[in-house]
Write a protein that holds these residues in place. Structure first.
Motif, mmCIF file in Angstrom:
data_model
loop_
_atom_site.group_PDB
_atom_site.id
_atom_site.type_symbol
_atom_site.label_atom_id
_atom_site.label_comp_id
_atom_site.label_asym_id
_atom_site.label_seq_id
_atom_site.Cartn_x
_atom_site.Cartn_y
_atom_site.Cartn_z
ATOM 1 N N GLN A 176 37.095 31.770 34.649
ATOM 2 C CA GLN A 176 36.987 31.127 35.954
ATOM 3 C C GLN A 176 38.336 31.162 36.681
ATOM 4 N N GLY A 177 39.402 30.870 35.955
ATOM 5 C CA GLY A 177 40.737 30.900 36.554
ATOM 6 C C GLY A 177 41.120 32.283 37.036
ATOM 7 N N LEU A 178 40.837 33.296 36.222
ATOM 8 C CA LEU A 178 41.141 34.675 36.617
ATOM 9 C C LEU A 178 40.345 35.087 37.853
ATOM 10 N N ALA A 179 39.090 34.675 37.912
ATOM 11 C CA ALA A 179 38.256 35.001 39.071
ATOM 12 C C ALA A 179 38.807 34.328 40.330
ATOM 13 N N THR A 180 39.239 33.076 40.193
ATOM 14 C CA THR A 180 39.801 32.364 41.341
ATOM 15 C C THR A 180 41.094 33.014 41.806
ATOM 16 N N LEU A 181 41.948 33.391 40.849
ATOM 17 C CA LEU A 181 43.200 34.060 41.217
ATOM 18 C C LEU A 181 42.928 35.419 41.862
#
Length: 123
Positions: A103-108
């Protein structure tokens, strides 16, 4: 682009696998390995490090959004570890942590696309 995504996922899984191999107690030490809290803290550090490294390709204007992503990931990882009571549950924690990482990678990546920054293939 697909190749970079596959490479990123492979790097993450190798990092997670290497971390778990380093965490497994040595049979010769009588099972004296890391505690559940230590394993969770180490995994949390790894996830946050991967996200922080990924964020380095974003422009300085995104610093507040990046800080928000890292704080949210930290809180979610704490929530994942809240019920950690047995060594068998460490795998459940890591699955939860993997979802937080994804989720964090997708947001970044979305922040990067919105800012017009060049895509980063490295961590």
């Amino acid at each position: 682009m697909f190749r970079k995504s596959i490479l990123s996922v492979a790097v993450i899984f190798v990092a997670i696998w290497a971390t778990t191999q380093a965490q497994e107690p040595d049979a010769s030490s009588g099972g004296a390995g890391l505690t559940l809290e230590e394993q969770a803290a180490q995994y949390k550090s790894t996830v946050l490090l991967v996200l922080a490294n990924r964020a380095t390709s974003l422009p300085a204007e995104s610093a507040l959004a990046v800080a928000a992503v890292l704080e949210e990931a930290s809180q979610q990882l704490d929530a994942c570890g809240a019920g950690l009571a047995t060594h068998q549950q460490i795998w459940q924690y890591k699955m939860c942590g993997s979802a937080v990482l994804q989720q964090g990678l997708a947001t970044l990546s979305a922040l990067q696309a919105a800012s017009g920054a060049a895509p980063s293939g490295t961590f």
